[in-house]
Motif scaffolding. Structure first.
Motif, PDB file in Angstrom:
ATOM      1  N   PRO A  12      -1.147 -13.769  -6.689  1.00  0.00           N
ATOM      2  CA  PRO A  12      -2.002 -12.643  -6.310  1.00  0.00           C
ATOM      3  C   PRO A  12      -2.980 -12.926  -5.307  1.00  0.00           C
ATOM      4  CG  PRO A  12      -2.440 -13.395  -8.716  1.00  0.00           C
ATOM      5  CD  PRO A  12      -1.312 -14.192  -8.314  1.00  0.00           C
ATOM      6  N   LEU A  13      -3.454 -14.080  -4.975  1.00  0.00           N
ATOM      7  CA  LEU A  13      -4.390 -14.337  -3.870  1.00  0.00           C
ATOM      8  C   LEU A  13      -3.654 -14.321  -2.267  1.00  0.00           C
ATOM      9  CD1 LEU A  13      -6.579 -17.060  -5.547  1.00  0.00           C
ATOM     10  CD2 LEU A  13      -7.139 -14.765  -4.845  1.00  0.00           C
ATOM     11  N   ILE A  20      -4.551  -3.556   3.239  1.00  0.00           N
ATOM     12  CA  ILE A  20      -4.675  -4.185   2.122  1.00  0.00           C
ATOM     13  C   ILE A  20      -3.941  -3.669   1.033  1.00  0.00           C
ATOM     14  CG2 ILE A  20      -6.640  -4.923   0.422  1.00  0.00           C
ATOM     15  CD1 ILE A  20      -8.450  -5.678   2.596  1.00  0.00           C
ATOM     16  N   VAL A  21      -3.811  -2.238   0.816  1.00  0.00           N
ATOM     17  CA  VAL A  21      -3.338  -1.709  -0.077  1.00  0.00           C
ATOM     18  C   VAL A  21      -1.643  -1.830  -0.109  1.00  0.00           C
ATOM     19  CG1 VAL A  21      -2.207   0.500  -1.062  1.00  0.00           C
ATOM     20  CG2 VAL A  21      -4.875   0.401  -0.560  1.00  0.00           C
ATOM     21  N   LEU A  55     -11.994 -12.695  -5.352  1.00  0.00           N
ATOM     22  CA  LEU A  55     -10.781 -12.046  -6.177  1.00  0.00           C
ATOM     23  C   LEU A  55     -10.214 -13.155  -7.046  1.00  0.00           C
ATOM     24  CD1 LEU A  55      -8.696  -9.655  -6.364  1.00  0.00           C
ATOM     25  CD2 LEU A  55      -7.398 -10.978  -4.447  1.00  0.00           C
ATOM     26  N   THR A 111     -13.640 -10.400   1.703  1.00  0.00           N
ATOM     27  CA  THR A 111     -12.348 -10.748   1.026  1.00  0.00           C
ATOM     28  C   THR A 111     -12.303 -12.203   0.795  1.00  0.00           C
ATOM     29  OG1 THR A 111     -11.683 -10.757   3.350  1.00  0.00           O
ATOM     30  CG2 THR A 111     -10.903  -8.805   2.175  1.00  0.00           C
ATOM     31  N   PRO A 159      -8.357  -1.159   5.002  1.00  0.00           N
ATOM     32  CA  PRO A 159      -8.083  -0.733   3.572  1.00  0.00           C
ATOM     33  C   PRO A 159      -6.540  -0.325   3.383  1.00  0.00           C
ATOM     34  CG  PRO A 159     -10.115   0.301   4.316  1.00  0.00           C
ATOM     35  CD  PRO A 159      -9.540  -0.249   5.409  1.00  0.00           C
ATOM     36  N   VAL A 180       2.785  -7.730  -2.864  1.00  0.00           N
ATOM     37  CA  VAL A 180       2.177  -8.820  -3.666  1.00  0.00           C
ATOM     38  C   VAL A 180       2.651  -8.650  -5.165  1.00  0.00           C
ATOM     39  CG1 VAL A 180       0.480 -10.536  -4.391  1.00  0.00           C
ATOM     40  CG2 VAL A 180       0.656  -9.825  -2.140  1.00  0.00           C
ATOM     41  N   THR A 181       2.147  -7.518  -5.798  1.00  0.00           N
ATOM     42  CA  THR A 181       2.569  -7.054  -6.849  1.00  0.00           C
ATOM     43  C   THR A 181       4.080  -7.018  -7.301  1.00  0.00           C
ATOM     44  OG1 THR A 181       0.519  -5.791  -6.857  1.00  0.00           O
ATOM     45  CG2 THR A 181       1.740  -5.545  -8.733  1.00  0.00           C
ATOM     46  N   LEU A 232      -9.525  -3.805  -4.085  1.00  0.00           N
ATOM     47  CA  LEU A 232     -10.261  -2.296  -3.597  1.00  0.00           C
ATOM     48  C   LEU A 232     -11.626  -2.113  -4.095  1.00  0.00           C
ATOM     49  CD1 LEU A 232      -7.350  -0.082  -3.410  1.00  0.00           C
ATOM     50  CD2 LEU A 232      -8.409  -1.090  -1.627  1.00  0.00           C
ATOM     51  N   THR A 240      -3.941  -6.509  -9.329  1.00  0.00           N
ATOM     52  CA  THR A 240      -4.435  -7.137  -7.687  1.00  0.00           C
ATOM     53  C   THR A 240      -4.968  -5.808  -6.781  1.00  0.00           C
ATOM     54  OG1 THR A 240      -2.682  -8.508  -8.404  1.00  0.00           O
ATOM     55  CG2 THR A 240      -3.524  -8.603  -6.257  1.00  0.00           C
ATOM     56  N   ILE A 241      -4.152  -4.649  -6.870  1.00  0.00           N
ATOM     57  CA  ILE A 241      -4.492  -3.932  -5.948  1.00  0.00           C
ATOM     58  C   ILE A 241      -5.995  -3.140  -6.328  1.00  0.00           C
ATOM     59  CG2 ILE A 241      -4.017  -1.570  -4.978  1.00  0.00           C
ATOM     60  CD1 ILE A 241      -0.911  -2.006  -5.766  1.00  0.00           C
ATOM     61  N   LEU A 285      -9.022 -12.494 -11.030  1.00  0.00           N
ATOM     62  CA  LEU A 285      -8.018 -12.744 -11.791  1.00  0.00           C
ATOM     63  C   LEU A 285      -7.742 -13.690 -12.740  1.00  0.00           C
ATOM     64  CD1 LEU A 285      -6.123 -12.376  -8.301  1.00  0.00           C
ATOM     65  CD2 LEU A 285      -5.896 -10.723 -10.193  1.00  0.00           C
ATOM     66  N   TYR A 295      -0.288  -3.946 -14.554  1.00  0.00           N
ATOM     67  CA  TYR A 295       0.389  -4.639 -13.140  1.00  0.00           C
ATOM     68  C   TYR A 295      -0.472  -4.220 -12.092  1.00  0.00           C
ATOM     69  CZ  TYR A 295       2.463  -0.250 -13.131  1.00  0.00           C
ATOM     70  OH  TYR A 295       2.740   1.307 -12.924  1.00  0.00           O
ATOM     71  N   VAL A 344      -2.978 -11.861  -1.379  1.00  0.00           N
ATOM     72  CA  VAL A 344      -3.414 -10.555  -0.796  1.00  0.00           C
ATOM     73  C   VAL A 344      -4.555 -11.146   0.215  1.00  0.00           C
ATOM     74  CG1 VAL A 344      -4.847  -8.668  -1.109  1.00  0.00           C
ATOM     75  CG2 VAL A 344      -3.077  -9.255  -2.650  1.00  0.00           C
ATOM     76  N   VAL A 345      -5.365 -12.006   0.081  1.00  0.00           N
ATOM     77  CA  VAL A 345      -6.328 -12.237   1.016  1.00  0.00           C
ATOM     78  C   VAL A 345      -5.979 -13.410   1.702  1.00  0.00           C
ATOM     79  CG1 VAL A 345      -8.179 -11.381  -0.482  1.00  0.00           C
ATOM     80  CG2 VAL A 345      -7.431 -13.711  -0.993  1.00  0.00           C
ATOM     81  N   TYR A 399      -2.499 -18.289  -7.579  1.00  0.00           N
ATOM     82  CA  TYR A 399      -2.399 -18.063  -5.971  1.00  0.00           C
ATOM     83  C   TYR A 399      -1.581 -17.429  -5.517  1.00  0.00           C
ATOM     84  CZ  TYR A 399      -5.301 -22.492  -6.245  1.00  0.00           C
ATOM     85  OH  TYR A 399      -6.380 -23.203  -6.525  1.00  0.00           O
ATOM     86  N   ALA A 455      -1.054  -5.622  -0.819  1.00  0.00           N
ATOM     87  CA  ALA A 455      -1.115  -5.657  -2.094  1.00  0.00           C
ATOM     88  C   ALA A 455      -0.076  -5.259  -3.031  1.00  0.00           C
ATOM     89  CB  ALA A 455      -2.552  -5.220  -2.860  1.00  0.00           C
ATOM     90  N   SER A 456       0.383  -4.191  -2.473  1.00  0.00           N
ATOM     91  CA  SER A 456       1.562  -3.674  -3.332  1.00  0.00           C
ATOM     92  C   SER A 456       2.860  -4.460  -3.346  1.00  0.00           C
ATOM     93  CB  SER A 456       1.924  -2.222  -2.624  1.00  0.00           C
ATOM     94  OG  SER A 456       0.889  -1.455  -2.375  1.00  0.00           O
TER      95      SER A 456
END
Lengths: 244, 195
Positions: A103-104, A73-74, B121, B116, A70, A80-81, B83, B78-79, B125, B75, A106-107, A101, A77-78
């Motif tokens: 935002p994706l 991932i955080v 996801l 995941t 986790p 990516v944002t 989660l 995504t995060i 989105l 914004y 992240v995965v 794609y 993801a940060s």
């Protein structure tokens, strides 16, 4: 600085995430309709990969082992944002072309895989260069695949028409089915190398055919731990538990 | 934002057939290629995906509308979504194990694999990007997952048929499956005239 150079070489050639390890196939297929899109996606992923590797490596002594996924991932993801907001502001056209794609990312299992198998175990500088190397390898691969598809599908590369006039574009290569065919050709070539390499007695264990057997690695454990047994079809062995 | 029945029907058809999640959007490729050796496991995976994606799009839709939009922090989507989805899948797994053991027997092994999965996801989105309301989002999630199930079952059926076929050595395994998927994608292109 030898270590840095070695990591760059490793990511670009020896363990190229797309051509050798076959990771992150979803974006590879989806966004490579043109060389430009491939380059944009690759570069975005590379920045996220390098930054998240660096931060995870710096924080590796602070993140407890049990909640590392986790936490990764955080962090990912940060970044990516941040990247998504930057793209929206600076390159709105590319952002529109890549759409969901971005935002994706992240995965994308390359990023989680490198975090788990390299950055969490290594000091910051090699981790940063590992991320840059892997990212450049990914960018290189996506640009190549995008260029091939664009060339066959429209007769141009990066928007410049380079085929003779007698060439009839094979439109299907820029559509969804073309992606599957290009990837099929790529994996067939890989298989060919593997078979001839094994006959010549070389070590080909590094070459993986992505989703064929162990794609379930892309699950929440990152790319290195989980194993899905295809023979019994029902058994998931957590390698980590077995080791303990 | 209420949607009429007609709009929902259009979403249903377009998400399940016309822009199929695997064959035209390339989301959820990993389970599509990895768990499609036998039709019954493919069906199990499909059911688990329908279950998780429908639930996840409901939860993420509610969170987006009542938390993210309310506090103007869109914004963070995504995060928050990743989660929430990861936690949701864990929670569903624990809940099923306690409450409905028979369903857990059937779906349990697939659930951790979906955590995941990019399709989950991706749907959350897309719902935000296309500004679907909560109900439309749930319908979109359900339809996307049904599209996934249809294509994974068809692929598994084809793979069972061609298991003993004679392929060139280099094309055995993954390349043959990818070619099959490519031909399926061409077939699914035919649905684009539907809307």
């Amino acid at each position: 600085m030898n270590k840095a150079g070695e990591r760059l070489y490793n990511g670009l050639i020896k363990e190229n995430p797309t051509f050798v390890l076959m990771l992150g196939m979803c974006p590879t297929l989806a966004v490579t309709t043109s060389a430009m899109n491939g380059l944009g996606m690759g570069a975005t992923t590379a920045v996220v990969l390098a930054m998240s590797n660096l931060i995870i490596s710096l924080l590796r002594k602070l993140i407890p082992g049990k909640v590392r996924i986790p936490a990764f991932i955080v962090i990912i993801a940060s970044f990516v944002t941040v990247l998504q907001l930057l793209l929206e502001a600076l390159l709105p056209e590319l952002n529109k072309a890549l759409g969901v794609y971005i935002p994706l990312i992240v995965v994308n299992c390359i990023i989680l895989g490198r975090a788990e198998s390299y950055a969490y175990l290594s000091p910051p500088i090699p981790s940063l260069f590992d991320g840059i190397g892997m990212g450049l390898g990914f960018t290189f691969a996506l640009t190549c695949i995008g260029a091939v598809r664009e060339l066959l599908g429209t007769g141009a590369v990066f928007g410049y028409s380079i085929m003779p006039h007698s060439f009839t574009p094979i439109g299907i290569f820029v559509l969804a089915p073309g992606a599957f065919f290009v990837l099929a050709a790529l994996t067939a070539f890989q298989n060919f190398l593997k078979i001839t390499g094994a006959k010549a007695g070389k070590d080909v264990s590094k070459i993986q055919s992505g989703c064929s057997e162990d794609c379930m690695n892309c699950g929440e454990k990152g790319c290195s731990r989980r194993f899905y047994d295809n023979e019994t079809n029902m058994e998931i062995i957590d390698l980590e538990k077995e080791e303990n | 934002m209420t949607s009429s029945v007609k709009e929902l029907l259009i979403i249903l058809i377009s998400s399940s057939l016309v822009s199929n999640v695997v064959l035209s959007q390339f989301l959820g490729l990993c389970p599509f290629l990895g768990v499609s050796k036998k039709t019954n496991t493919a069906a199990g995976m499909g059911t688990a995906v329908i279950f998780v994606i429908t639930l996840a799009s409901a939860v993420s839709g509610i969170i987006y509308k009542y938390i993210l939009q309310k506090f103007h922090v869109e914004y963070l989507q995504t995060i928050v979504f990743i989660l929430v989805i990861a936690a949701l899948v864990q929670f569903v797994e624990m809940f099923l194990r306690k409450a409905i053991p028979s369903l857990y027997e059937a779906l349990g092994v697939y659930l951790p694999l979906i955590t995941t999965n990019c399709a989950v996801l991706g749907v959350a989105l897309t719902n935000v990007q296309k500004e679907y309301g909560i109900l439309a989002g749930i319908v979109n999630g359900f339809a996307t997952a049904v599209g996934f199930t249809i294509s994974i079952i068809i692929l598994a059926g084809l793979r069972e048929k061609m298991e003993h076929n004679d392929f060139p050595e280099s094309f055995k395994g993954m390349p043959a499956v990818l070619l099959t998927a490519g031909l399926m994608a061409i077939a699914f292109c035919g649905f684009s005239g539907l809307l």
